[in-house]
Design an enzyme around this catalytic site. Sequence first.
Site, PDB file in Angstrom:
ATOM      1  N   ASP A 196       1.112  -0.892   0.168  1.00  0.00           N
ATOM      2  CA  ASP A 196      -0.103   0.033   0.660  1.00  0.00           C
ATOM      3  C   ASP A 196       1.170   1.307   0.014  1.00  0.00           C
ATOM      4  OD1 ASP A 196      -1.476   2.304   0.211  1.00  0.00           O
ATOM      5  OD2 ASP A 196      -3.540   0.762   1.622  1.00  0.00           O
ATOM      6  N   HIS A 230      -3.308  -0.682  -2.054  1.00  0.00           N
ATOM      7  CA  HIS A 230      -3.888  -0.142  -1.834  1.00  0.00           C
ATOM      8  C   HIS A 230      -5.404  -0.110  -2.613  1.00  0.00           C
ATOM      9  CE1 HIS A 230      -5.957   2.825   0.893  1.00  0.00           C
ATOM     10  NE2 HIS A 230      -6.929   3.387  -0.247  1.00  0.00           N
TER      11      HIS A 230
END
Length: 263
Positions: A196, A230
């Site tokens: 992420d 993400h």
Amino acid sequence: MAHRREPTRVVIGPVATSQEPREGFPRKREVPPAGGELPAYRWEPAGRSARAGLVVFQEIFGVSDYIRRRCADLAELGYVVVAPELYWRLEAAGVDPTVDEEQPDFLDRAMELVGQLDWSSAVGDGVATVEHLRAEAGIERVGALGFCFGGGLAFNVAAQTAVDVLVSYYGSALPNLLDLAPSVRAPSLHHFGTADVYLDPGTVERIRQAVTGPHAGEGTRFEVHEGAGHAFDNPHPMFHHPAASARAWQQTCAFLTAHLPPT
């Protein structure tokens, strides 16, 4: 493939801005006064009476086709599902809330929209949706589930009003909400990816320590998915990680079934 019912449009209201602004989440614009009507989408399970409902909180792209598909998936599990349109206040203020994910600038467009959204008002709208669903005849339990922007919002809502379960996918606002962790007493499931770019490993570890502390609801879990970035559950090629998406959804369904039986 099972037939998927189309959602119905419903109105939740009147709603008002009842939450005080949080530090780090300043008021962004004037919001409609008390009495505004919050639009939402609603899915119902086919052929069964549900005793449990889920409020699903959108990503920054709105109640997109992807969010609607996930809501339909949850209805197939046996839940009444409601997804509030959290950009409604922007639209009431004359802002076009549309995000076309086919356009190359769709991420910039979504970031622009969420940057105009008043966080405290969105929390109030989420609380109103949970309480509206909980007050419905036949509904005995209500959970909150959110993705990205909605993952943080669901966490904040769970700290403000009672929910029976919380599922948060890579909640982007969580680093600024960790002081609320002792107020989130429901069993919670959190998903994050090791790749992420918005939430680095140190931040994810700080979140883990806060949300799995001694106050956490019994059965709380924290899942970290190797190689996933993400928004890995979003099917858009910019974000999607097929293995992490499939694994996380399997975990989510099992968690919901254990902590929020639909019937």
